[in-house]
Design a protein around this motif. Structure first.
Motif, PDB file in Angstrom:
ATOM      1  N   VAL A  89       6.489 -36.872 -18.633  1.00 54.89           N
ATOM      2  CA  VAL A  89       6.889 -37.095 -17.236  1.00 54.89           C
ATOM      3  C   VAL A  89       7.254 -35.744 -16.640  1.00 54.89           C
ATOM      4  O   VAL A  89       8.160 -35.058 -17.133  1.00 54.89           O
ATOM      5  N   THR A  90       6.544 -35.349 -15.601  1.00 52.27           N
ATOM      6  CA  THR A  90       6.770 -34.061 -14.947  1.00 52.27           C
ATOM      7  C   THR A  90       7.201 -34.319 -13.510  1.00 52.27           C
ATOM      8  O   THR A  90       6.518 -35.020 -12.763  1.00 52.27           O
ATOM      9  N   CYS A  91       8.343 -33.740 -13.143  1.00 52.79           N
ATOM     10  CA  CYS A  91       8.860 -33.869 -11.781  1.00 52.79           C
ATOM     11  C   CYS A  91       8.915 -32.484 -11.142  1.00 52.79           C
ATOM     12  O   CYS A  91       9.460 -31.545 -11.730  1.00 52.79           O
ATOM     13  N   SER A  92       8.359 -32.375  -9.930  1.00 55.48           N
ATOM     14  CA  SER A  92       8.295 -31.099  -9.211  1.00 55.48           C
ATOM     15  C   SER A  92       8.893 -31.268  -7.829  1.00 55.48           C
ATOM     16  O   SER A  92       8.733 -32.317  -7.188  1.00 55.48           O
ATOM     17  N   ASP A  93       9.607 -30.218  -7.364  1.00 55.29           N
ATOM     18  CA  ASP A  93      10.131 -30.261  -5.994  1.00 55.29           C
ATOM     19  C   ASP A  93       9.105 -29.646  -5.056  1.00 55.29           C
ATOM     20  O   ASP A  93       8.049 -29.164  -5.469  1.00 55.29           O
ATOM     21  N   GLU A  94       9.434 -29.655  -3.758  1.00 61.99           N
ATOM     22  CA  GLU A  94       8.504 -29.162  -2.745  1.00 61.99           C
ATOM     23  C   GLU A  94       8.846 -27.761  -2.287  1.00 61.99           C
ATOM     24  O   GLU A  94       8.356 -27.296  -1.260  1.00 61.99           O
ATOM     25  N   GLY A  95       9.709 -27.086  -3.042  1.00 62.29           N
ATOM     26  CA  GLY A  95      10.061 -25.730  -2.678  1.00 62.29           C
ATOM     27  C   GLY A  95       8.906 -24.764  -2.887  1.00 62.29           C
ATOM     28  O   GLY A  95       7.886 -25.081  -3.485  1.00 62.29           O
ATOM     29  N   VAL A  96       9.113 -23.544  -2.351  1.00 58.89           N
ATOM     30  CA  VAL A  96       8.104 -22.493  -2.505  1.00 58.89           C
ATOM     31  C   VAL A  96       8.775 -21.285  -3.137  1.00 58.89           C
ATOM     32  O   VAL A  96       9.645 -20.663  -2.503  1.00 58.89           O
ATOM     33  N   PRO A  97       8.456 -20.935  -4.375  1.00 57.87           N
ATOM     34  CA  PRO A  97       7.517 -21.683  -5.229  1.00 57.87           C
ATOM     35  C   PRO A  97       8.167 -22.963  -5.767  1.00 57.87           C
ATOM     36  O   PRO A  97       9.385 -23.053  -5.865  1.00 57.87           O
ATOM     37  N   SER A  98       7.310 -23.911  -6.124  1.00 61.12           N
ATOM     38  CA  SER A  98       7.807 -25.195  -6.621  1.00 61.12           C
ATOM     39  C   SER A  98       8.353 -25.045  -8.030  1.00 61.12           C
ATOM     40  O   SER A  98       7.817 -24.304  -8.854  1.00 61.12           O
ATOM     41  N   LEU A  99       9.447 -25.760  -8.290  1.00 61.92           N
ATOM     42  CA  LEU A  99      10.038 -25.786  -9.624  1.00 61.92           C
ATOM     43  C   LEU A  99       9.850 -27.186 -10.207  1.00 61.92           C
ATOM     44  O   LEU A  99       9.850 -28.181  -9.475  1.00 61.92           O
ATOM     45  N   SER A 100       9.709 -27.242 -11.507  1.00 63.48           N
ATOM     46  CA  SER A 100       9.460 -28.540 -12.145  1.00 63.48           C
ATOM     47  C   SER A 100      10.175 -28.609 -13.473  1.00 63.48           C
ATOM     48  O   SER A 100      10.528 -27.599 -14.084  1.00 63.48           O
ATOM     49  N   SER A 101      10.372 -29.835 -13.900  1.00 66.26           N
ATOM     50  CA  SER A 101      10.938 -30.123 -15.212  1.00 66.26           C
ATOM     51  C   SER A 101      10.152 -31.274 -15.801  1.00 66.26           C
ATOM     52  O   SER A 101       9.557 -32.090 -15.079  1.00 66.26           O
ATOM     53  N   SER A 102      10.144 -31.369 -17.105  1.00 66.50           N
ATOM     54  CA  SER A 102       9.386 -32.435 -17.756  1.00 66.50           C
ATOM     55  C   SER A 102      10.127 -32.930 -18.986  1.00 66.50           C
ATOM     56  O   SER A 102      10.962 -32.222 -19.559  1.00 66.50           O
ATOM     57  N   ASN A 113       0.979 -37.540 -17.387  1.00 70.16           N
ATOM     58  CA  ASN A 113      -0.316 -37.009 -17.798  1.00 70.16           C
ATOM     59  C   ASN A 113      -1.409 -38.046 -17.575  1.00 70.16           C
ATOM     60  O   ASN A 113      -1.193 -39.245 -17.621  1.00 70.16           O
ATOM     61  N   GLN A 114      -2.614 -37.530 -17.346  1.00 64.28           N
ATOM     62  CA  GLN A 114      -3.736 -38.392 -16.969  1.00 64.28           C
ATOM     63  C   GLN A 114      -4.344 -39.089 -18.179  1.00 64.28           C
ATOM     64  O   GLN A 114      -4.031 -38.789 -19.320  1.00 64.28           O
ATOM     65  N   ASP A 115      -5.238 -40.026 -17.873  1.00 63.60           N
ATOM     66  CA  ASP A 115      -6.049 -40.725 -18.881  1.00 63.60           C
ATOM     67  C   ASP A 115      -5.202 -41.499 -19.888  1.00 63.60           C
ATOM     68  O   ASP A 115      -5.532 -41.562 -21.077  1.00 63.60           O
ATOM     69  N   ILE A 116      -4.108 -42.043 -19.455  1.00 62.94           N
ATOM     70  CA  ILE A 116      -3.319 -42.937 -20.299  1.00 62.94           C
ATOM     71  C   ILE A 116      -3.031 -44.194 -19.480  1.00 62.94           C
ATOM     72  O   ILE A 116      -2.958 -44.144 -18.247  1.00 62.94           O
ATOM     73  N   PRO A 117      -2.890 -45.326 -20.142  1.00 64.76           N
ATOM     74  CA  PRO A 117      -2.719 -46.605 -19.417  1.00 64.76           C
ATOM     75  C   PRO A 117      -1.290 -46.849 -18.941  1.00 64.76           C
ATOM     76  O   PRO A 117      -0.720 -47.912 -19.179  1.00 64.76           O
ATOM     77  N   PHE A 118      -0.705 -45.849 -18.307  1.00 59.92           N
ATOM     78  CA  PHE A 118       0.657 -45.985 -17.810  1.00 59.92           C
ATOM     79  C   PHE A 118       0.735 -45.358 -16.417  1.00 59.92           C
ATOM     80  O   PHE A 118      -0.113 -44.548 -16.026  1.00 59.92           O
ATOM     81  N   LYS A 119       1.767 -45.735 -15.692  1.00 58.17           N
ATOM     82  CA  LYS A 119       2.020 -45.128 -14.392  1.00 58.17           C
ATOM     83  C   LYS A 119       3.529 -45.066 -14.171  1.00 58.17           C
ATOM     84  O   LYS A 119       4.302 -45.781 -14.823  1.00 58.17           O
ATOM     85  N   ILE A 120       3.941 -44.175 -13.267  1.00 61.83           N
ATOM     86  CA  ILE A 120       5.349 -44.014 -12.958  1.00 61.83           C
ATOM     87  C   ILE A 120       5.551 -44.380 -11.504  1.00 61.83           C
ATOM     88  O   ILE A 120       4.728 -44.038 -10.641  1.00 61.83           O
ATOM     89  N   GLN A 121       6.624 -45.109 -11.250  1.00 55.86           N
ATOM     90  CA  GLN A 121       6.880 -45.548  -9.892  1.00 55.86           C
ATOM     91  C   GLN A 121       8.370 -45.424  -9.590  1.00 55.86           C
ATOM     92  O   GLN A 121       9.214 -45.560 -10.469  1.00 55.86           O
ATOM     93  N   ASN A 122       8.648 -45.138  -8.320  1.00 53.68           N
ATOM     94  CA  ASN A 122      10.013 -44.939  -7.868  1.00 53.68           C
ATOM     95  C   ASN A 122      10.603 -46.298  -7.524  1.00 53.68           C
ATOM     96  O   ASN A 122      10.213 -46.935  -6.543  1.00 53.68           O
TER      97      ASN A 122
END
Length: 838
Positions: free
Chosen positions: A412-425, A377-386
């Motif tokens: 933390v939200t992860c989305s795939d590139e499928g159509v339609p895209s699926l995500s989990s958080s 989520n935005q506007d928080i002092p954190f980032k996620i990196q692979n």
């Protein structure tokens, strides 16, 4: 025998590249068997495993392996069956991660499970029946059921044996999927009359050591004349199928022909047995050859299928074909998130890039459907990196401030590139621990308070308040009085500060007349380590109370002399007799004074100005008015309650001094004063006499010194020095005594050396008489050189000395023929000096 194989196959390979190690173990190892010394292979100590709270993450698979942190080894936790775990997938491996904390580290471990020959080949049915016409030609093919062996590699099915081989021989044909197509070939014509039923034994043998086998009984009924077998239109059918296709979906239709007529030409279609038991997924219409879906098709389990189809006529002749089916992936799996490690709290002064959580991400779909991107989520002092394949780290991106945000819910939200895209958080809650980085702040930049004088010691004056944006101990504020001084006295002797509440108390009772205000500093200090503090200035204003009565400066009330104001009988209405001068050391309205006449010998003759204290005549003085008038004037301030002072003014109504002298000489003498004076004179004389013998030289020197001083004084022309009461001034004639007259009288034992200095005559007359004085003034001179103003010389025009005057020691001078009296009462003491103000 199997146990010995398991114990002997303890050979493994180790590869450590970028924090990864790989091992190879056989399946079916006993529970508790040693897999490897992982700590040694990773270069870790047992102490590091314990301090880092090492734990083993096995992903979504069952936990077959466990970590013994006391020894740093991996042990078999559950019996591993390769066929159950991986099926036909090769290589078969367990993918594990070892996670350490403080600092956070992750190591990948791959354990390959090798196959052992623990499964014998088996047939779906124990027997197979054929009905073969005796007219079957040599070379006719009869498709036999394949055997299934769950093992792989050399342990898989390798060959078939058929016994006896009088009429039939086996033909094995390698297929695309690696299996072998088994056919029974007629190599000798059948003769129903000689042998109506033939029994054969088909044996399937694998390549393991020792070899294992399975058998199937083949029963052949020899029929009469069906000499044409069915033939498929295609030897291989190809098609595609989308995963998750609904049950009943038509896949493909196969077709075969038989040149025979009648019942010998009727064909029925069946699906041959295979390892995957495709009959659970598909069914074929025995009459039409149409293949339809009856089970669940999952791309993640298998990406392609091969279906063996058999066409058989009523005479027992058959042909076979196969369907090659590619499964098309559908984006039906959301990314799978799992928190490998996380921190519940973090200090607000943590460095940028501090790892707070590690998340494992996996999507079993393929290609774009399996490509995953994660964000927070935005506007928080954190980032996620692979950080590595499938592992994401959540780190700080900027400075943290607990006072701005004490808790973060990081999604933390992860989305795939499928159509339609699926995500989990997944949502992580992170507490920001406080650091003492904020000093206390006062509510005001400075404070000003008021307290009335004469307060009770210990009374509360007011309260200072400071707040600290930190938390708990770091926000606990204590108040301290800073060391300073007020008029050379420590400020702690004036006020005190409550350390907990900030209440300022008065230590002493204040007197406005001594101190009107003072300033000090209060420090607010928090309970952090190290503590932070801030100061504030406090100004205390003392408010006046009416605690001082007026003080009368004039006329002066003395015990040894009578002060009288002279009023000529010719005085007109409004004649200024004198002025009562008083002051009040209070301030404001407490110092506003008013005057009124309380008592008087003749109230109709005099009045007092309420504001200026001037005593004036109200009417014309007559011959009937008494010579001696006594006035009582009361002076009041404007305070609440009011305070007052009383002064007695003696007024002589007369035109000549002898009248006044004869009237006022009747006042009693101050006998006590004279007695005391005589005692002190006798005592002084005795002391001087005693010291005279031993200190003659000193006395002579002192006498000479005094004689020289008197000479200097005689020849000097000193200016007239006005007399002002201390700390007061005359303002517009309403404040203190007007310094209109100034007299200086200097007397010595030699009357010829005595001096009298007179200032310029004014509008007031003063008569000062001392009944206790004795002696006679022989002569009075007036010298023009010592007058204040050369243009107004004073001359003695008339003087008459009487015995009464000599006794009283009163000396009178008439100035410039004016009938206003000037009198001075002089004591007959050696070297006496008097200053008289009128």
């Amino acid at each position: 025998m199997r146990g010995q194989v398991i114990l002997l196959i303890c050979v493994f390979s180790v590869a450590c590249v970028d924090g990864q190690v790989s091992y190879s173990i056989p399946e079916e190892m006993e529970k508790g068997s040693l897999v490897c010394n992982v700590a040694q292979d990773l270069g870790l100590s047992v102490a590091r495993l314990k301090s880092g709270k090492a734990r083993l993450h096995s992903g979504d698979s069952a936990e077959y392996v466990e970590l013994d942190t006391n020894r740093g080894v991996l042990l078999i936790r559950e019996r591993i069956d390769r066929e159950t775990l991986c099926g036909e997938t090769t290589p078969c491996a367990l993918h594990l991660q070892i996670i350490l904390e403080n600092p956070m580290e992750l190591f990948r471990i791959t354990i390959e499970i090798t196959d052992i020959n623990d499964n014998a080949p088996s047939f779906a049915s124990s027997e197979k029946r054929f009905e073969i016409s005796e007219s079957a030609i040599v070379g006719s093919k009869f498709v036999l059921e394949k055997a299934v062996d769950a093992d792989i590699g050399m342990n898989d099915l390798q060959s078939y044996l058929l016994k006896p081989t009088n009429n039939f021989a086996l033909k094995l044909e390698q297929e695309a999927d690696g299996s072998k197509k088994v056919e029974m070939i007629l190599q000798k014509p059948l003769d129903r009359e000689q042998e109506e039923r033939i029994s054969l034994l088909l044996t399937a043998v694998d390549g393991g050591k020792p070899r294992m086998s399975g058998t199937m009984q083949i029963l052949i009924n020899v029929l009469d004349a069906n000499d044409n077998a069915p033939i498929f239109t295609k030897s291989v059918y190809k098609t595609t199928l989308t995963e998750n296709s609904a049950r009943g979906t038509k896949v493909i239709t196969v077709s075969a022909t038989d040149r025979d007529k009648g019942s010998n030409g009727e064909i029925s279609y069946t699906i041959s047995n295979s390892k995957r038991r495709l009959s659970d997924l598909f069914q074929i219409d025995r009459k039409t050859g149409e293949v339809a879906v009856v089970g669940e098709i999952d791309y993640e389990k298998t990406k392609s299928l091969q279906i063996d189809i058999e066409a058989m006529d009523n005479g027992g002749l058959s042909d076979s074909s196969k369907i090659l089916m590619d499964i098309i992936d559908v984006n039906d799996n959301s990314p799978q998130l799992k928190i490998l490690s996380k921190s519940n709290s973090i200090l607000e002064d943590s460095l940028e890039g501090t790892v707070i959580a590690m998340v494992s991400v996996n999507d079993p779909d393929s290609e774009r459907n399996g490509n995953v991107r994660c964000n927070i989520n935005q506007d928080i002092p954190f980032k996620i990196q692979n950080t590595m394949s499938g592992i994401y780290s959540l780190v700080t991106d900027s400075e943290l401030d607990r006072e701005t945000a004490s808790e973060y819910n990081i999604t933390v939200t992860c989305s795939d590139e499928g159509v339609p895209s699926l995500s989990s958080s997944v949502t992580l809650t992170l507490q920001i621990s406080d650091v003492n980085d904020n000093a206390p702040v006062f509510e005001r930049s400075s404070y000003e308070a008021y307290i009335v004088e004469n307060n009770t010691p210990g009374v509360s004056i007011f309260t200072v308040k400071a707040t600290d944006a930190d938390w708990k101990q770091n926000a606990r504020v204590s108040y301290i009085l800073e060391d300073s001084s007020v008029n050379g006295v420590p400020v702690s002797s004036y006020v005190s500060v409550s350390a907990d509440s900030g209440v300022i108390h008065a230590v002493r009772s204040f007197d406005y007349e001594q101190i009107k205000d003072f300033r000090f500093c209060v420090k607010a200090q928090d309970g952090g380590s190290p503590p932070l503090s801030s100061n504030v200035s406090v100004n205390i204003q003392i408010q006046d109370q009416n605690d001082n009565p007026p003080q009368v400066l004039y006329p002066v009330q003395t015990a040894g002399s009578v002060v009288a104001e002279m009023v000529p009988r010719s005085a007109d209405v409004g004649y200024l007799v004198t002025k009562v001068v008083a002051v009040d050391v209070d301030s404001g309205q407490n110092a506003w004074l008013s005057y009124k006449l309380q008592k008087a010998t003749d109230r109709a003759l005099f009045e007092v100005g309420s504001q200026n204290g001037e005593i004036r005549t109200v009417r014309q003085v007559t011959e009937k008015d008494l010579l001696k008038q006594r006035l009582t004037v009361i002076v009041e301030d404007n305070g609440q309650p009011s305070r007052s002072a009383t002064v007695i003014v003696n007024v002589a109504v007369a035109d000549s001094f002898p009248e006044v002298l004869s009237e006022f000489s009747d006042f009693p003498h101050d006998k006590d004063y004279n007695d005391n004076l005589t005692f002190y004179l006798v005592l002084a004389l005795a002391v001087v006499s005693f010291l005279f013998i031993t200190c003659l030289v000193v006395i002579i020197s002192v006498k000479i010194y005094r004689w020289r001083q008197s000479r200097i004084l005689y020849h000097s022309s000193l200016p007239v020095i006005p007399y002002y009461p201390p700390r007061y001034s005359d303002t517009l004639g309403t404040g203190t005594l007007p310094h209109t007259y100034n007299y200086e009288v200097c007397r010595t034992t030699d009357s010829r050396k005595s001096d009298c200095k007179f200032g310029r005559a004014g509008s007031q007359n003063v008569l000062i008489m001392d009944p206790s004085s004795t002696g006679t003034m022989q002569r009075m001179q007036s010298e023009k050189s010592i007058l204040d103003e050369p243009d107004s010389p004073l001359e003695v025009t008339d003087f008459t000395e009487t015995s009464r005057q000599r006794e009283a020691g009163v000396h009178v001078a008439f100035v410039n023929g004016d009938r206003r009296w000037r009198a001075a009462a002089l004591r007959n003491d050696a070297d006496s000096h008097y200053s008289v103000r009128c």
